[in-house]
Design a protein around this motif. Structure first.
Motif, PDB file in Angstrom:
ATOM      1  N   TYR A  73       5.465  -9.251  10.590  1.00  0.00           N
ATOM      2  CA  TYR A  73       4.369  -8.512   9.964  1.00  0.00           C
ATOM      3  C   TYR A  73       3.460  -9.640   9.461  1.00  0.00           C
ATOM      4  O   TYR A  73       3.704 -10.822   9.352  1.00  0.00           O
ATOM      5  CB  TYR A  73       4.380  -7.579   8.754  1.00  0.00           C
ATOM      6  CG  TYR A  73       5.367  -6.537   9.107  1.00  0.00           C
ATOM      7  CD1 TYR A  73       4.776  -5.247   9.186  1.00  0.00           C
ATOM      8  CD2 TYR A  73       6.677  -6.550   8.891  1.00  0.00           C
ATOM      9  CE1 TYR A  73       5.631  -4.175   9.702  1.00  0.00           C
ATOM     10  CE2 TYR A  73       7.446  -5.353   9.022  1.00  0.00           C
ATOM     11  CZ  TYR A  73       6.880  -4.349   9.419  1.00  0.00           C
ATOM     12  OH  TYR A  73       7.704  -2.881   9.610  1.00  0.00           O
ATOM     13  N   SER A  74       1.933  -9.324   9.591  1.00  0.00           N
ATOM     14  CA  SER A  74       1.001 -10.162   9.195  1.00  0.00           C
ATOM     15  C   SER A  74       0.679  -9.568   8.024  1.00  0.00           C
ATOM     16  O   SER A  74      -0.230  -8.556   8.167  1.00  0.00           O
ATOM     17  CB  SER A  74      -0.241 -10.475  10.467  1.00  0.00           C
ATOM     18  OG  SER A  74      -1.074 -11.165  10.187  1.00  0.00           O
ATOM     19  N   TYR A  75       0.212 -10.745   6.975  1.00  0.00           N
ATOM     20  CA  TYR A  75      -0.098 -10.064   5.725  1.00  0.00           C
ATOM     21  C   TYR A  75      -1.315 -10.680   5.347  1.00  0.00           C
ATOM     22  O   TYR A  75      -1.335 -11.954   5.214  1.00  0.00           O
ATOM     23  CB  TYR A  75       0.941 -10.389   4.633  1.00  0.00           C
ATOM     24  CG  TYR A  75       2.194  -9.612   4.840  1.00  0.00           C
ATOM     25  CD1 TYR A  75       2.569  -8.374   4.473  1.00  0.00           C
ATOM     26  CD2 TYR A  75       3.265 -10.484   5.734  1.00  0.00           C
ATOM     27  CE1 TYR A  75       3.898  -7.811   4.741  1.00  0.00           C
ATOM     28  CE2 TYR A  75       4.428  -9.935   5.926  1.00  0.00           C
ATOM     29  CZ  TYR A  75       4.839  -8.883   5.260  1.00  0.00           C
ATOM     30  OH  TYR A  75       6.081  -7.937   5.715  1.00  0.00           O
ATOM     31  N   ASP A  76      -2.366 -10.003   4.993  1.00  0.00           N
ATOM     32  CA  ASP A  76      -3.866 -10.613   4.687  1.00  0.00           C
ATOM     33  C   ASP A  76      -3.688 -10.264   3.128  1.00  0.00           C
ATOM     34  O   ASP A  76      -3.387  -9.319   2.439  1.00  0.00           O
ATOM     35  CB  ASP A  76      -4.779  -9.753   5.212  1.00  0.00           C
ATOM     36  CG  ASP A  76      -5.113  -9.918   6.596  1.00  0.00           C
ATOM     37  OD1 ASP A  76      -4.813 -11.228   7.012  1.00  0.00           O
ATOM     38  OD2 ASP A  76      -5.356  -8.939   7.368  1.00  0.00           O
ATOM     39  N   VAL A  77      -3.802 -11.644   2.244  1.00  0.00           N
ATOM     40  CA  VAL A  77      -3.657 -11.321   0.880  1.00  0.00           C
ATOM     41  C   VAL A  77      -4.882 -12.188   0.551  1.00  0.00           C
ATOM     42  O   VAL A  77      -5.370 -13.126   0.812  1.00  0.00           O
ATOM     43  CB  VAL A  77      -2.536 -12.405   0.294  1.00  0.00           C
ATOM     44  CG1 VAL A  77      -2.227 -12.383  -1.036  1.00  0.00           C
ATOM     45  CG2 VAL A  77      -1.085 -12.008   1.307  1.00  0.00           C
ATOM     46  N   GLU A  78      -5.528 -11.389  -0.805  1.00  0.00           N
ATOM     47  CA  GLU A  78      -6.577 -11.894  -1.531  1.00  0.00           C
ATOM     48  C   GLU A  78      -6.076 -12.247  -2.955  1.00  0.00           C
ATOM     49  O   GLU A  78      -5.651 -11.118  -3.399  1.00  0.00           O
ATOM     50  CB  GLU A  78      -7.707 -11.122  -1.310  1.00  0.00           C
ATOM     51  CG  GLU A  78      -9.079 -11.714  -2.286  1.00  0.00           C
ATOM     52  CD  GLU A  78     -10.299 -10.858  -1.910  1.00  0.00           C
ATOM     53  OE1 GLU A  78     -11.195 -10.992  -2.461  1.00  0.00           O
ATOM     54  OE2 GLU A  78     -10.276  -9.722  -1.110  1.00  0.00           O
ATOM     55  N   VAL A  79      -6.207 -13.141  -3.440  1.00  0.00           N
ATOM     56  CA  VAL A  79      -5.663 -13.528  -4.789  1.00  0.00           C
ATOM     57  C   VAL A  79      -6.847 -14.230  -5.841  1.00  0.00           C
ATOM     58  O   VAL A  79      -7.985 -14.679  -4.875  1.00  0.00           O
ATOM     59  CB  VAL A  79      -4.606 -14.715  -5.150  1.00  0.00           C
ATOM     60  CG1 VAL A  79      -3.251 -13.984  -4.084  1.00  0.00           C
ATOM     61  CG2 VAL A  79      -4.951 -15.962  -4.369  1.00  0.00           C
ATOM     62  N   THR A  80      -6.774 -14.027  -6.748  1.00  0.00           N
ATOM     63  CA  THR A  80      -7.747 -14.640  -7.794  1.00  0.00           C
ATOM     64  C   THR A  80      -7.135 -15.757  -8.833  1.00  0.00           C
ATOM     65  O   THR A  80      -5.914 -15.168  -9.176  1.00  0.00           O
ATOM     66  CB  THR A  80      -8.653 -13.598  -8.735  1.00  0.00           C
ATOM     67  OG1 THR A  80      -9.305 -12.766  -7.827  1.00  0.00           O
ATOM     68  CG2 THR A  80      -9.533 -14.294  -9.589  1.00  0.00           C
ATOM     69  N   THR A  81      -7.459 -16.651  -9.064  1.00  0.00           N
ATOM     70  CA  THR A  81      -6.873 -17.767  -9.898  1.00  0.00           C
ATOM     71  C   THR A  81      -7.964 -17.927 -11.206  1.00  0.00           C
ATOM     72  O   THR A  81      -9.005 -18.030 -10.695  1.00  0.00           O
ATOM     73  CB  THR A  81      -6.347 -18.854  -9.142  1.00  0.00           C
ATOM     74  OG1 THR A  81      -5.481 -19.614 -10.233  1.00  0.00           O
ATOM     75  CG2 THR A  81      -7.236 -19.929  -8.731  1.00  0.00           C
TER      76      THR A  81
END
Length: 179
Positions: free
Chosen positions: A166-174
């Motif tokens: 699977y290809s996972y698109d991840v958006e995070v905030t730090t």
């Protein structure tokens, strides 16, 4: 008699008023001195409590909420984490437009700041779960804001079996606390 009352009013009244003003100032200065003693005791207590924290714990706190954002170091940490879980990391995008400042309007100087980071990882579902779990328990405060995935199918030539990736698109905030 009128002369002595006149002398008292001309000489004694201003002296009496000055004495009353000095007494009032003494009261204010005494109160300020007590406040200073109290603050000094509180400061000493805080210094003792700070010194009681181990160097290891201080380093961990700095990792959790650094005083500046170090995107390169964070991406290296995420890349190492992805490699550890047999995932391929690509398409890294640091969203500087989403750099925000949260906190109250009155206390802007001590408010935490945040920045968005987007990336893509590819690999097996179980490996991705391990990656997310370790990211969740890392010392750096990272919020997953968005996650989407899509299958990428392939075959292993030797086994002639389909393998699901699977290809996972991840958006995070730090976050960080500027000083």
């Amino acid at each position: 008699m009128a002369l002595s009352v006149g002398i008292f009013i001309l000489v004694g009244k201003p002296a009496y008023d000055e004495i009353a003003l000095l007494k009032e100032q003494k009261t204010v200065i005494s109160a300020a001195g007590e406040t200073a003693k109290s603050l000094q005791a509180s400061w000493g207590d805080l210094v003792n409590r700070y010194n009681a924290v181990s160097d290891t714990d201080k380093e961990r706190l700095e990792l959790m909420t650094p005083s500046f954002v170090d995107n390169v170091k964070l991406m290296i940490e995420i890349e190492e984490l992805a490699k550890k879980h047999k995932l391929s990391l690509k398409d890294i995008d640091i969203d500087k437009d989403k750099e925000t400042q949260s906190g109250s309007v009155q206390d802007v100087s001590n408010a935490e700041k945040s920045i968005g980071i987007k990336f893509k990882v590819t690999g097996k579902y179980q490996d991705f779960l391990g990656f997310l779990a370790e990211l969740e328990y890392s010392l750096r405060v990272v919020d997953v804001k968005s996650l989407s995935f899509r299958p990428e199918r392939g075959t292993v030539k030797d086994l002639k079996k389909p393998i699901d990736y699977y290809s996972y698109d991840v958006e995070v905030t730090t976050y960080w606390l500027p000083q």
